[in-house]
Design an enzyme around this catalytic site. Structure first.
Site, PDB file in Angstrom:
ATOM      1  N   ASP A 151      37.500  25.811 -11.353  1.00  0.00           N
ATOM      2  CA  ASP A 151      38.727  25.907 -10.616  1.00  0.00           C
ATOM      3  C   ASP A 151      39.101  25.047  -9.254  1.00  0.00           C
ATOM      4  OD1 ASP A 151      38.969  27.405 -12.735  1.00  0.00           O
ATOM      5  OD2 ASP A 151      38.604  29.344 -11.939  1.00  0.00           O
TER       6      ASP A 151
ATOM      7  N   ASP B 139      33.762  29.105 -21.151  1.00  0.00           N
ATOM      8  CA  ASP B 139      34.101  29.420 -19.846  1.00  0.00           C
ATOM      9  C   ASP B 139      33.431  30.931 -19.430  1.00  0.00           C
ATOM     10  OD1 ASP B 139      35.508  29.500 -17.380  1.00  0.00           O
ATOM     11  OD2 ASP B 139      37.291  30.533 -18.226  1.00  0.00           O
TER      12      ASP B 139
ATOM     13  N   GLU C  57      28.724  31.798 -16.621  1.00  0.00           N
ATOM     14  CA  GLU C  57      27.760  31.575 -15.400  1.00  0.00           C
ATOM     15  C   GLU C  57      26.611  32.740 -15.504  1.00  0.00           C
ATOM     16  OE1 GLU C  57      31.014  31.528 -14.983  1.00  0.00           O
ATOM     17  OE2 GLU C  57      30.973  29.355 -14.824  1.00  0.00           O
TER      18      GLU C  57
END
Ligand code: MIG
Length: 821
Positions: free
Chosen positions: A480, A406, A409
């Protein structure tokens, strides 16, 4: 006077076609042929044309000042023979499938099939251009052209008329038009005149794809920096375009079968007692579940590779107990390493061994994220990947079965990690400008390599962010989302778009991550989840529970049935995963992939239904209070699995969709292998395989099987069984074990032919079968396997109402079945 001068000057400029900010590539000066490429010298650049495959050509524009680069995505170099011919005005490069015509002045590319039909060409005036570091390529936009792909994008499946950015970004509760999101896949498919081609722009910098937004003349793609380097892929089959793209950038590896099971997550299950209790509830309620996730709170103060000593005093024991109950546990792994070198050995080691990214002056970059200030590993460096992998190895030893990446990015509070931080970039050296989009890809690579090194089994890596090639290492989920109807519909479309972009193993947070779904919305989402390749329920922090039992008894029952159906379908799904691992094609796919010539399949209404494999059409209900659904069925006959009604296709039908129903249609000729429900993969030895078959005049099905767990299949430990089916006067099925490398526990088949008349008799290997009395429980029987009582191993029955023959057959590996008329 002054005005007049200006006007004259302006006219002069326009007449010369002068242009500010855009510098075009000019004309071809010379050319030179090499074995695998042709090099053209242009006035302002070099153009290298590589013939990769008969249908794949790479166009690479190089300037002196373009930095050197190695592809993070492409793993297939290729090289096939080709011809080059020069005439007065143009060059012509010919392969067995394509003709590339390159005009000399100005240099412009046109690509044709061998019949001379134009497939794609540069915009006549613009073509390739530069503005300092920025590169762009303009392509002529044709009136009926549609665009698909570009990975994880919101909006309609057809990207025409919109502009998109590739820049991996974290946007919780993103809107239905948000762009960019977590994953960047700079690959799209153009479809015109029912023929498909693709373009993969191999550039990791921030890039843009303008698919005819605000103009009707051209579309363009380009990047902030780096090379204008793209691969043109010809179909004309859209499937071939996707497959060829997957050949270039890699295919998904076959996951363990348990990764196809239901998975439950929450931010966060803690302490260990809570994890155990969720696990116990699944087993008590007999709701199948294979995987549980540990979100960030399992760690000690969000220090990656640690366990909170109070919440998880004995992780090894917990993992062991859960494993005995059939659960696989996957912890979250964020890239940020708490900047605490005094107390935290991972940070200390990382600093000493030079694993973290730095500013150009040598100071370590720190970004603020869950552990507060954190260092970020440089995954573009091999030593760093190995170091990271060794740390993961310690978690593996404790008994985790995969990793969930997670915030990769990479995401830090405020998002805007300074672009000047420096990366090793395989020894070339680059800033975040070049590396951001591949950061997650390289992190997943480190994770994948560690699993290869430390385990002989298959595992699951789940990644939020990614770039072209991420499919080689990880499944991807859509981040999300929110518990709204809008997001449910978005999930249906987004997953299909990702599938077309080379990412087959995808899913959304079932039920929605942020917010509270109504029981109805939760049910409908679960039903979509059953047919999403990656099937996981997840839930944000401080949000009411979203486990299958959290929405009342009625919802629990329906959801349990839905999850059980997923487990019934595991042989079917696993087979589709296998197919995808070979072809690169999506598992969950838009209808036009299999019905490319059916114009209706491209309509925006049709994006709310999809195929799983070639023969199963799924039309999930995506709206609350919707009890009838209009569904488009392409050409052919279709068996609706709930009512067993047969529909004739090439029309819209309206069917009733009570809350418990997922509209499913089996295409004529299709096979669906199913098995008994189990609480988790491997709980039961599967001795019987059911085959739901809707015979057409002629069709074939290939069933792949292996141990579902180890990598032994790579050494040939698998079986392939071929089913050849013919229906003319009689129904004849020939079953052949074409590869027999794995000892399957199967003893018998339960074969069901749907939509057929009563036969005079049934023979297996020429021996007549007995007709048993009674009829089996009606229908495809989505919930449980059944056969009329009395017979254990052999015999058949016929149900006149349902028009179905059911035959029970010992698995003799090779055999023939004939239903005589
Ligand atoms: O800042 O780990 O998308 O699935 O539960 C939020 C906590 C960080 C974002 C992920 C989500 C996960 C959450 N994470």
């Amino acid at each position: 006077m002054k005005n007049l001068f200006c006007a004259v000057f302006l006219i002069f400029l326009l007449a010369r076609g002068a242009c500010a900010d855009f510098e075009f590539i000019g004309k071809i000066v010379t050319h030179r042929k090499y074995p695998n490429l042709v090099e053209f010298r242009l006035s302002n650049a070099k153009l290298l044309v590589y013939v990769i495959d008969e249908n794949i050509i790479r166009f690479r524009y190089v300037r002196k000042k373009t930095p050197k680069s190695l592809s993070y995505s492409v793993i297939h170099e290729g090289g096939v023979p080709f011809r080059v011919r020069a005439s007065r005005n143009e060059y012509e490069i010919t392969t067995r499938e394509l003709k590339v015509r390159i005009a000399k002045d100005p240099c412009r590319i046109g690509i044709y099939d061998l019949d001379g039909n134009l497939i794609n060409e540069d915009e006549k005036s613009f073509g390739a251009s530069y503005d300092n570091d920025e590169v762009r390529c303009f392509k002529r936009l044709l009136p009926d052209e549609k665009f698909y792909g570009l990975g994880e994008k919101t909006g309609d499946l057809n990207r025409r008329g919109k502009q998109f950015t590739m820049w991996n970004s974290d946007f919780p509760a993103y809107s239905k038009t948000q762009d960019p999101l977590y994953v960047s896949i700079p690959f799209f498919i153009g479809v015109r005149d029912r023929k498909g081609y693709g373009i993969f722009f191999d550039n990791t910098y921030r890039s843009w794809f303008n698919m005819g937004a605000s103009n009707n003349r051209f579309y363009w793609f380009g990047a902030e920096k780096g090379e204008l380097d793209y691969y043109f892929i010809y179909g004309p089959g859209i499937k071939r375009v996707v497959s060829s793209y997957a050949k270039l950038t890699g295919r998904m590896q076959l996951p363990p079968m348990w990764a196809l099971g239901y998975q439950q997550s929450k931010w966060s299950y803690f302490p260990d007692k809570m994890v155990r209790s969720v696990a116990r509830t699944f087993r008590e309620k007999q709701i199948p579940c294979d995987v549980l996730y540990l979100d960030i709170d399992y760690m000690d103060d969000y220090r990656v590779f640690t366990w909170d000593p109070d919440k998880f005093p004995d992780p090894k024991e917990m993992l062991n107990d859960l494993r005995e109950e059939g659960f696989k546990v996957i912890p979250i792994i964020d890239p940020g390493v708490k900047a605490d070198p005094t107390l935290y050995s991972v940070a200390r080691e990382g600093m000493i061994q030079n694993h973290f990214i730095k500013y150009p002056d040598g100071e370590y970059y720190q970004g603020e994220v869950w552990p507060s200030w954190a260092y970020f590993p440089d995954f573009t460096r091999k030593e760093t990947r190995t170091w990271w992998g060794n740390n993961l190895g310690r978690l593996l030893k404790k008994g985790v079965q995969g990793f969930w990446n997670d915030m990769n990015e990479p995401s830090a509070w405020g998002q805007a990690v300074p672009e000047l931080v420096q990366f090793y970039d395989n020894g070339i050296g680059a800033s975040l400008k070049k590396i951001r989009n591949v950061y997650a890809l390289e992190m997943a690579k480190a994770t994948h390599d560690a699993l290869l090194e430390f385990s002989g089994k298959r595992h699951l890596i789940l990644s939020r962010s990614g770039f072209a090639g991420i499919q080689r290492y990880a499944a991807v989920w859509t981040g999300d989302n929110a518990s709204t109807q809008e997001h449910l519909a978005l999930a249906c479309v987004m997953l299909q778009g990702m599938g077309l972009s080379g990412l087959p193993f995808v899913g959304s947070d079932v039920g929605g991550f942020i917010g509270v779904p109504t029981p109805e919305l939760y049910i409908r989402w679960m039903q979509l989840g059953v047919f999403s390749p990656f099937f996981r329920g997840h839930n944000a922090v401080n949000t009411p529970d979203k486990e299958p039992w959290a929405f009342g008894l009625e919802a629990e029952k329906i959801v349990k049935d839905a999850i059980s159906l997923r487990y019934r379908l595991l042989p079917f799904l696993y087979n589709e995963f296998y197919n995808s691992s070979v072809t690169g094609l999506p598992i969950m796919r838009p209808m036009f992939l299999d019905f490319q010539d059916d114009g209706e399949c491209y309509s925006s209404e049709c994006q709310y239904q999809f195929m799983v494999g070639e023969n199963l059409l799924v039309a999930p209900v995506l709206n609350e209070k919707e009890f009838f659904k209009k569904i488009y069925l392409p050409e052919g006959r279709w068996l609706e699995l709930e009512t067993r009604k047969i529909y004739v296709g090439k029309q819209w039908v309206n069917i009733e969709v009570p809350l418990s129903v997922i509209p499913l249609f089996l295409r004529e000729g299709g096979f669906i292998p199913m098995q008994e429900v189990q609480n988790f993969v491997g709980e039961k030895e599967m001795t019987q395989l059911e085959l739901e078959i809707f015979p057409s005049r002629q069709s074939e099905f290939l069933l792949y099987e292996d141990d579902g767990l180890t990598r032994n299949y790579q050494d040939g430990d698998y079986t392939l069984t071929k089913f050849e089916l013919k229906k003319d006067e009689n129904i004849e099925m020939l079953v052949t074990r074409t590869k027999d490398g794995f000892a399957s526990p199967r003893q018998r088949y339960l074969i069901k032919f749907h939509g057929v008349e009563r036969p005079k008799g049934v023979t297996v290997d020429g021996v007549p079968e007995t007709l048993t009395g009674g009829s089996p429980r009606r229908g495809v029987n989505l919930q449980e396997s059944s056969f009329p009582g009395g017979i254990v191993d052999e015999g058949y029955s016929y149900d006149p109402q349902e028009k179905a023959i059911t035959i029970k057959i010992r698995d003799g590996k090779n055999f023939s079945v004939i239903c005589r008329y």
